[in-house]
Design a protein around this motif. Structure first.
Motif, short mmCIF file in Angstrom:
data_model
loop_
_atom_site.label_atom_id
_atom_site.label_comp_id
_atom_site.label_asym_id
_atom_site.label_seq_id
_atom_site.Cartn_x
_atom_site.Cartn_y
_atom_site.Cartn_z
N GLN A 167 -1.42 6.75 9.76
CA GLN A 167 -0.85 6.90 8.44
C GLN A 167 -1.87 6.58 7.35
O GLN A 167 -2.70 5.67 7.50
N ILE A 168 -1.80 7.34 6.26
CA ILE A 168 -2.61 7.06 5.07
C ILE A 168 -1.64 6.71 3.95
O ILE A 168 -1.02 7.60 3.37
N PRO A 169 -1.44 5.43 3.67
CA PRO A 169 -0.42 5.05 2.68
C PRO A 169 -0.75 5.56 1.28
O PRO A 169 -1.91 5.78 0.93
N ASP A 170 0.30 5.73 0.49
CA ASP A 170 0.10 6.08 -0.92
C ASP A 170 -0.53 4.89 -1.64
O ASP A 170 -0.10 3.74 -1.47
N PRO A 171 -1.55 5.14 -2.48
CA PRO A 171 -2.21 4.02 -3.17
C PRO A 171 -1.63 3.70 -4.54
O PRO A 171 -2.17 2.86 -5.26
N TYR A 172 -0.53 4.36 -4.91
CA TYR A 172 -0.08 4.29 -6.30
C TYR A 172 0.77 3.04 -6.54
O TYR A 172 1.48 2.55 -5.66
N ALA A 173 0.71 2.57 -7.79
CA ALA A 173 1.58 1.48 -8.23
C ALA A 173 2.97 2.03 -8.48
O ALA A 173 3.16 3.22 -8.76
N ALA A 174 3.96 1.14 -8.36
CA ALA A 174 5.35 1.56 -8.61
C ALA A 174 5.52 1.94 -10.08
O ALA A 174 5.03 1.26 -10.99
N LEU A 175 6.23 3.05 -10.31
CA LEU A 175 6.41 3.56 -11.67
C LEU A 175 7.77 3.13 -12.22
O LEU A 175 8.78 3.21 -11.52
N PRO A 176 7.80 2.65 -13.46
CA PRO A 176 9.09 2.28 -14.07
C PRO A 176 9.90 3.51 -14.43
O PRO A 176 9.43 4.65 -14.35
N ALA A 177 11.14 3.28 -14.83
CA ALA A 177 12.04 4.40 -15.15
C ALA A 177 11.73 5.00 -16.52
O ALA A 177 11.89 6.21 -16.73
N ASP A 178 11.28 4.19 -17.46
CA ASP A 178 11.00 4.67 -18.82
C ASP A 178 9.80 5.62 -18.80
O ASP A 178 8.75 5.29 -18.23
N LEU A 179 9.95 6.79 -19.42
CA LEU A 179 8.91 7.81 -19.36
C LEU A 179 7.60 7.38 -19.99
O LEU A 179 6.54 7.53 -19.38
N PRO A 180 7.58 6.83 -21.22
CA PRO A 180 6.28 6.37 -21.76
C PRO A 180 5.64 5.27 -20.90
O PRO A 180 4.42 5.26 -20.72
N ALA A 181 6.48 4.36 -20.37
CA ALA A 181 5.92 3.31 -19.51
C ALA A 181 5.37 3.91 -18.22
O ALA A 181 4.34 3.45 -17.71
N ARG A 182 6.04 4.93 -17.70
CA ARG A 182 5.53 5.59 -16.49
C ARG A 182 4.15 6.18 -16.74
O ARG A 182 3.25 6.08 -15.90
N PHE A 183 3.99 6.80 -17.90
CA PHE A 183 2.70 7.41 -18.22
C PHE A 183 1.61 6.34 -18.34
O PHE A 183 0.50 6.52 -17.84
N ARG A 184 1.94 5.22 -19.00
CA ARG A 184 0.94 4.16 -19.17
C ARG A 184 0.55 3.55 -17.82
O ARG A 184 -0.64 3.33 -17.56
N VAL A 185 1.54 3.31 -16.95
CA VAL A 185 1.24 2.73 -15.63
C VAL A 185 0.40 3.70 -14.81
O VAL A 185 -0.58 3.31 -14.16
N ALA A 186 0.79 4.99 -14.84
CA ALA A 186 0.03 5.98 -14.07
C ALA A 186 -1.39 6.13 -14.60
O ALA A 186 -2.34 6.33 -13.84
N LEU A 187 -1.54 6.01 -15.93
CA LEU A 187 -2.87 6.16 -16.53
C LEU A 187 -3.78 4.99 -16.15
O LEU A 187 -4.99 5.17 -15.98
N ARG A 188 -3.20 3.81 -15.96
CA ARG A 188 -3.99 2.64 -15.61
C ARG A 188 -4.15 2.48 -14.10
O ARG A 188 -4.92 1.61 -13.66
N ASP A 189 -3.46 3.27 -13.34
CA ASP A 189 -3.49 3.14 -11.88
C ASP A 189 -4.81 3.69 -11.33
O ASP A 189 -5.17 4.84 -11.59
N PRO A 190 -5.58 2.89 -10.58
CA PRO A 190 -6.81 3.43 -9.98
C PRO A 190 -6.56 4.62 -9.06
O PRO A 190 -7.43 5.49 -8.93
#
Length: 405
Positions: A66-89
């Motif tokens: 298995q190759i696990p997903d490396p992403y951080a958990a995304l919040p429900a709020d759309l702007p917050a999701r974008f900020r978390v995804a943008l900062r996610d390595p």
């Protein structure tokens, strides 16, 4: 042909990957100019994740892990999701993978195809010399290289065989190279993997502590309601017998008989309780003998394959024994099959336990506590449980326990 199809799919993934890179580059000045690039860049991040997920699954099938997903958990709020995804390595590693996939995907398909075409052209060079006796504007390159000479065109046949052999063997190495690239760029980093493991061990430690507390409460309840009550009754019978032994020897004798029966029942309950904590056969004779005792007491036939050449650490043997016992109980009680096979293999670094039954299948950890208990027991040792139970069976529980200590 199957390998070429895999490489063709990799090239097909690389084409939109390059397009996403172009859109990402264009979205930067668009963001500065009018802010519209945020929507474009968000679409690029989402699309890159989808492509990366597909490639991770393909790479996992090639590497058999298995190759696990490396992403951080995304919040429900759309702007917050974008900020978390943008900062996610993981997002930026996806973007770095896109151009790599375009080049390696395209090269992985073009190179074998070119080798096959070159090999075929070399193999049929003598025939082409015969079919095209006069120079034409469409002379194959191999004939031009040999000056359309008969002997030299026959010399190309071994070269064609070599090219065909290379073209036949090369795709499997290209496939593994693409899979390793996906694992390196799309999987979690070592730091992220270590952090995830720490989180997992913290959660499993908390679950183990809760399970231990529950088990202690169960032992306390069993002692209070069972053996302790019988011992209290035993003491009362002995006290009454002591008071009436001179006046009523017959009644005292009956009371002593009841006390003896109560003592035997209390002793049986205490033995059962101790056996539930740590079976004596496990401590005295080891895991193999304890599993053999489980098989002998089973109401359905149990086939054993025990490959254990040493005594393992007592906690490991205990966890493996109770996990096997729970798996056998589930197979007998819920599987509905007529035969169970238990395999224990000591692989030096891990102890592997496989329990397979020919029952109805459909085992689901969310529907009961048995499988969850097995998983919790194994997770305390950083072990793993894999469940395969399609409707109609068979059900296979594949358990691994680290034992290199």
């Amino acid at each position: 042909m199957r390998e070429l199809r895999w490489l063709a799919a990799g090239a097909a993934i690389g084409v939109p990957a390059l397009a996403l890179v172009v859109v990402a580059v264009v979205s930067v000045p668009a963001t500065v100019a009018a802010g519209l690039g945020l929507v474009m860049f968000g679409a690029v991040m989402w699309s890159a994740r989808q492509l990366a997920t597909v490639q991770r699954r393909r790479a996992a099938a090639v590497l058999d892990r298995q190759i696990p997903d490396p992403y951080a958990a995304l919040p429900a709020d759309l702007p917050a999701r974008f900020r978390v995804a943008l900062r996610d390595p993981g997002t930026w590693r996806d973007l770095a993978w896109l151009p790599c996939q375009f080049f390696v995907g395209l090269a992985g398909l073009v190179l074998p195809v070119a080798l096959w075409l070159g090999g075929i052209e070399c193999l049929i060079a003598p025939g082409l010399r015969v079919l095209l006796p006069e120079p034409t504007g469409f002379d194959p390159a191999v004939l031009e290289l040999t000056g359309r000479s008969g002997p030299w065109t026959w010399a190309l046949v071994p070269a064609g065989v070599g090219l065909a052999a290379i073209a036949y063997r090369l795709p499997r190495y290209l496939i593994r190279a693409q899979a390793w690239l996906a694992a390196a760029l799309l999987g979690p980093t070592s730091a992220a993997g270590l952090a995830a493991r720490v989180d997992r061990l913290t959660a499993t430690r908390a679950a183990t502590v809760d399970a231990s507390a529950t088990e202690l409460r169960r032992i306390e309840r069993d002692l209070h309601d069972g053996a302790q009550a019988r011992l209290v009754a035993l003491a009362m019978h002995l006290g009454v017998a002591e008071d009436v032994i001179d006046a009523d020897p017959t009644g005292a004798k009956a009371l002593l008989a009841e006390a003896r029966a109560g003592a035997g029942a209390a002793l049986t309950e205490l033995r059962d309780l101790v056996r539930g904590i740590h079976p004596p056969v496990l401590a005295d004779r080891g895991l193999a003998a304890a599993v053999e005792a489980l098989a002998l007491s089973s109401p359905v036939p149990v086939e054993l394959d025990l490959r254990l050449d040493r005594r393992l650490a007592a906690p490991v043997e205990s966890a493996a024994y109770f996990a096997t016992a729970e798996a056998l109980t589930n197979a007998i009680r819920h599987g509905g099959g007529g035969r169970v096979r238990v395999c224990l293999v000591d692989a030096a670094t891990v102890l592997r336990v496989v329990v397979r039954d020919d029952g109805r299948g459909g085992a689901d950890p969310s529907l009961g506590t048995g499988l969850l208990g097995i998983r919790r027991r194994l997770s305390a040792f950083d072990g793993r449980l894999r469940i395969s139970s399609p409707p109609g069976g068979p059900t296979v529980l594949d358990m691994e326990l680290p034992c290199a200590f």
